[in-house]
Write a protein that holds these residues in place. Structure first.
Motif, short mmCIF file in Angstrom:
data_model
loop_
_atom_site.label_atom_id
_atom_site.label_comp_id
_atom_site.label_asym_id
_atom_site.label_seq_id
_atom_site.Cartn_x
_atom_site.Cartn_y
_atom_site.Cartn_z
N SER A 128 0.91 -1.11 0.14
CA SER A 128 -0.02 0.04 0.08
C SER A 128 0.90 1.19 -0.02
O SER A 128 0.42 2.46 -0.65
CB SER A 128 -1.05 0.14 1.29
N HIS A 129 1.97 1.22 0.64
CA HIS A 129 2.95 2.37 0.49
C HIS A 129 3.47 2.61 -0.70
O HIS A 129 3.66 3.69 -1.20
CB HIS A 129 3.99 2.13 1.50
N ILE A 130 4.05 1.44 -1.25
CA ILE A 130 4.30 1.39 -2.80
C ILE A 130 3.64 2.15 -3.73
O ILE A 130 3.90 2.78 -4.48
CB ILE A 130 5.21 0.00 -3.10
N LYS A 131 2.16 1.84 -3.55
CA LYS A 131 1.31 2.22 -4.50
C LYS A 131 1.09 3.81 -4.44
O LYS A 131 0.41 4.20 -5.33
CB LYS A 131 -0.04 1.61 -4.30
N LYS A 132 1.52 4.43 -3.14
CA LYS A 132 1.59 5.94 -3.28
C LYS A 132 2.86 6.43 -3.96
O LYS A 132 2.62 7.66 -4.20
CB LYS A 132 1.71 6.24 -1.92
N LEU A 133 3.91 5.71 -4.53
CA LEU A 133 4.63 6.30 -5.28
C LEU A 133 4.17 6.47 -6.78
O LEU A 133 3.05 5.90 -7.25
CB LEU A 133 5.75 5.39 -5.34
N LYS A 134 5.03 7.34 -7.54
CA LYS A 134 4.68 7.66 -8.93
C LYS A 134 4.83 6.19 -9.64
O LYS A 134 5.57 5.27 -9.13
CB LYS A 134 5.46 8.54 -9.55
N PRO A 135 3.97 5.90 -10.72
CA PRO A 135 4.26 4.62 -11.23
C PRO A 135 5.73 4.02 -11.85
O PRO A 135 5.77 3.04 -11.65
CB PRO A 135 3.35 4.65 -12.58
N HIS A 136 6.52 5.07 -12.10
CA HIS A 136 7.97 4.58 -12.64
C HIS A 136 8.57 4.45 -11.46
O HIS A 136 9.61 3.52 -11.51
CB HIS A 136 8.42 5.82 -13.77
N TYR A 137 8.44 4.74 -10.43
CA TYR A 137 9.00 4.41 -9.14
C TYR A 137 8.62 3.08 -8.78
O TYR A 137 9.40 2.01 -8.34
CB TYR A 137 9.11 5.53 -8.04
N GLN A 138 7.17 2.79 -8.83
CA GLN A 138 6.55 1.37 -8.39
C GLN A 138 7.16 0.43 -9.30
O GLN A 138 7.22 -0.68 -9.00
CB GLN A 138 5.12 1.56 -8.60
N GLU A 139 7.29 0.72 -10.39
CA GLU A 139 7.72 -0.19 -11.54
C GLU A 139 9.40 -0.93 -11.24
O GLU A 139 9.42 -1.85 -11.23
CB GLU A 139 7.80 0.38 -12.99
N VAL A 140 10.16 0.44 -10.84
CA VAL A 140 11.50 -0.24 -10.54
C VAL A 140 11.82 -0.97 -9.12
O VAL A 140 12.37 -1.96 -9.19
CB VAL A 140 12.52 1.08 -10.82
N ILE A 141 10.84 -0.35 -8.24
CA ILE A 141 10.81 -1.19 -7.09
C ILE A 141 10.46 -2.84 -7.21
O ILE A 141 10.81 -3.58 -6.76
CB ILE A 141 9.70 -0.51 -6.14
N ASN A 142 9.30 -2.79 -8.07
CA ASN A 142 8.78 -4.08 -8.43
C ASN A 142 9.65 -4.97 -9.08
O ASN A 142 10.02 -6.17 -8.68
CB ASN A 142 7.39 -4.14 -9.29
N LEU A 143 10.50 -4.31 -10.11
CA LEU A 143 11.38 -5.04 -11.00
C LEU A 143 12.53 -5.65 -10.01
O LEU A 143 13.06 -6.79 -10.21
CB LEU A 143 11.85 -4.24 -11.95
N ARG A 144 12.81 -4.77 -9.37
CA ARG A 144 14.31 -4.97 -8.61
C ARG A 144 13.88 -5.77 -7.16
O ARG A 144 14.84 -6.73 -6.81
CB ARG A 144 14.82 -3.69 -7.88
N TYR A 145 12.91 -5.53 -6.39
CA TYR A 145 12.80 -6.15 -5.09
C TYR A 145 11.89 -7.46 -5.07
O TYR A 145 11.98 -8.25 -4.13
CB TYR A 145 12.52 -5.20 -4.06
N PHE A 146 10.76 -7.29 -5.83
CA PHE A 146 9.66 -8.33 -6.28
C PHE A 146 10.38 -9.45 -7.21
O PHE A 146 10.12 -10.85 -6.96
CB PHE A 146 8.74 -7.87 -6.21
N LYS A 147 10.68 -9.07 -8.31
CA LYS A 147 11.17 -9.84 -9.47
C LYS A 147 12.46 -10.16 -9.32
O LYS A 147 13.00 -11.06 -10.13
CB LYS A 147 10.70 -9.33 -10.70
N GLU A 148 13.21 -9.41 -8.55
CA GLU A 148 14.83 -9.52 -8.33
C GLU A 148 15.43 -9.47 -9.76
O GLU A 148 16.67 -10.43 -9.69
CB GLU A 148 14.78 -10.92 -7.49
N LEU A 149 15.18 -8.64 -10.36
CA LEU A 149 16.09 -8.41 -11.45
C LEU A 149 17.07 -7.66 -11.21
O LEU A 149 17.39 -6.93 -10.31
CB LEU A 149 15.32 -7.68 -12.61
N SER A 150 18.32 -7.81 -11.98
CA SER A 150 19.69 -7.04 -11.85
C SER A 150 19.27 -5.63 -12.51
O SER A 150 18.46 -5.54 -13.20
CB SER A 150 20.80 -7.94 -12.67
#
Length: 184
Positions: A128-150
């Motif tokens: 819910s905190h992440i969803k308060k960020l702008k979409p491009h920030y949500q996307e990089v957080i998702n890719l880095r920490y949830f999908k664990e991409l380099s």
């Protein structure tokens, strides 16, 4: 000396909030700090993590930078301190390993229903905190920490230079921390 003047001008722009200035500082000094840490740690992952932490801390404390000193020297000093802290933390965790039996017991126990519930609630709160960020920030957080991409994989997926990705992740983490602190 022109480079120093350019660097000082870029720092002033960054202090004024220019995203491009932050990116320029990262581009200019990344390899120097990363190379320094790679020699110290002899580990690419540690060197990259320490370098990212260095820029994160430097950008947070940019207003404390004294222009009488070289900017790269200031960054290297921050980098050294982060590396020393990492070594201390690892040493401390090894020293606390003397009580191995209790650690094994904790590790062997499967999570209880309460543990699962707490984890799910914490994750829901974080999301819910992440969803308060702008979409491009949500996307990089998702890719880095949830999908664990380099960083390289994220850069490829977003079709952006890797340094832009690093800056976005730094910014996203800072903004997320501010959102979380604002709620506590």
């Amino acid at each position: 000396m022109a480079e120093t003047n350019d660097t000082q001008a870029t720092i002033k722009k960054a202090l004024a909030g220019s995203q491009i200035a932050f990116s320029n500082l990262l581009d200019t000094f990344w390899n120097g700090v990363y190379g320094f840490q790679l020699k110290r740690t002899e580990n690419e992952n540690d060197a990259e993590d320490i370098t990212i932490q260095t820029f994160s801390k430097a950008f947070d404390k940019l207003h404390t930078y004294d222009s009488k000193y070289e900017f790269k020297t200031w960054l290297i000093a921050i980098s050294k301190n982060i590396h020393v802290d990492l070594i201390r933390k690892r040493k401390k965790s090894l020293e606390t390993g003397e009580n191995q039996e209790s650690v094994k017991k904790v590790l062997d126990d499967a999570p209880t229903a309460e543990d699962v519930l707490i984890t799910e609630q914490n994750l829901a709160t974080l999301l819910s905190h992440i969803k308060k960020l702008k979409p491009h920030y949500q996307e990089v957080i998702n890719l880095r920490y949830f999908k664990e991409l380099s960083y390289a994989e994220i850069a490829e997926q977003l079709n952006e230079p890797i340094n832009n990705v690093k800056v976005k992740i730094l910014r996203a983490k800072k903004l997320l921390a501010q959102v979380i602190k604002g709620k506590k």
